[in-house]
Design an enzyme around this catalytic site. Structure first.
Site: not given
Ligand code: PGA
Length: 251
Positions: A213, A95, A97, A173, A9-11, A234-235, A167
């Site tokens: 994470s 998600h 977010e 993050g 997930n590149w956000k 994500g990251g 999640e």
């Molecule tokens: P993260 O994000 O791996 O940076 O914790 C995961 C996500 O939000 O899907």
């Protein structure tokens, strides 16, 4: 029985040029990996270009969000058909977010799941509790409410047409991942809830991804749990070598 799915997930990262460089670097690194499905979710602006680049490759494309209506006066939104045309097989829905920063509700996520399925996309439905909810012992109750909100009104048939990503908000993050035991416990519970919605056979086919994470050093242990069928990353998905080593979690 369940092929693991590892999705990046590149956000809100990567211009079109940066996105193409990332997939060009990633493709050879994951080319030979068997028994794992791999997907990337670039921002909307890069979907079409990345989708073109992925034609004929095993890498799958995902949207990060969509609207539940097919078209109309919804400034700033995109539809399932638009994502499918850009080459998406998947769409991430609900998600944390989106829920926390943009006011998405369980009911709204449910409408999006229905629209995604009608549009030929496989939804990756995200659920997860906040730290406050975990601390007061409400994690199970929260994820159950979220999963019932997303799928409960759509009938038993939809249950094995989605993937679910657990999640925990406190792990996204933050570098603070759930332990493998914590992830397994919630995943097993989610599969039970899915079973009550669609029967144990369908629930047994659903891929339950863990997110929050996920890094190369913890992916093998997390994905080694019996009910953890992949990862939403994500990251660590923004850097090709790092993401590829998560995809190669078995090696
Ligand atoms: P993260 O994000 O791996 O940076 O914790 C995961 C996500 O939000 O899907």
């Amino acid at each position: 029985m369940r092929t693991p799915l590892v999705a990046g997930n590149w956000k809100m990262h990567k211009t079109v040029g940066e996105a193409l460089r990332l997939v060009d670097a990633l493709l050879p690194l994951v080319a030979g990996v068997e028994g794992v499905e791999v997907a990337v979710a670039p921002p909307f602006t890069a979907l079409h270009a990345v989708g073109q680049r992925l034609v004929g490759t095993p890498l799958r494309l995902a949207g990060q969000n969509m609207h539940w209506e097919a078209q109309g006066a919804y400034t700033g939104e995109v539809s399932a058909a638009m994502l499918a045309e850009a080459g998406c097989a998947y769409v991430i829905l609900g998600h944390s977010e989106r829920r926390q920063l943009f006011g998405e509700t369980d009911a709204g996520v449910g409408r999006k799941v229905a629209a995604a399925l009608a549009g030929g996309l496989t939804p990756v439905v995200c659920v997860g509790e906040t730290l406050e909810e975990r601390d007061r012992g409400a994690a199970f109750e929260v994820v159950e409410r979220q999963i019932r909100g997303a799928l409960g009104s759509l009938g038993p048939d939809v249950v094995d047409r989605v993937a679910v990503a657990y999640e925990p908000v406190w792990a996204i993050g933050t570098g603070r991942t759930a332990t493998a035991a914590q992830a397994q416990e919630v995943h097993a519970f989610l599969r039970q809830v899915l079973g009550s919605l669609g029967g144990t056979e369908r629930a047994g086919r659903v891929r339950l991804l863990y997110g929050g994470s996920v890094k190369p050093y913890n992916s093998a242990e997390l994905l080694g749990q019996p009910d953890v069928d992949g990862a939403l990353v994500g990251g660590a998905s923004l850097e090709p070598e790092t993401f590829a080593s998560i995809v190669r979690f078995r090696v």
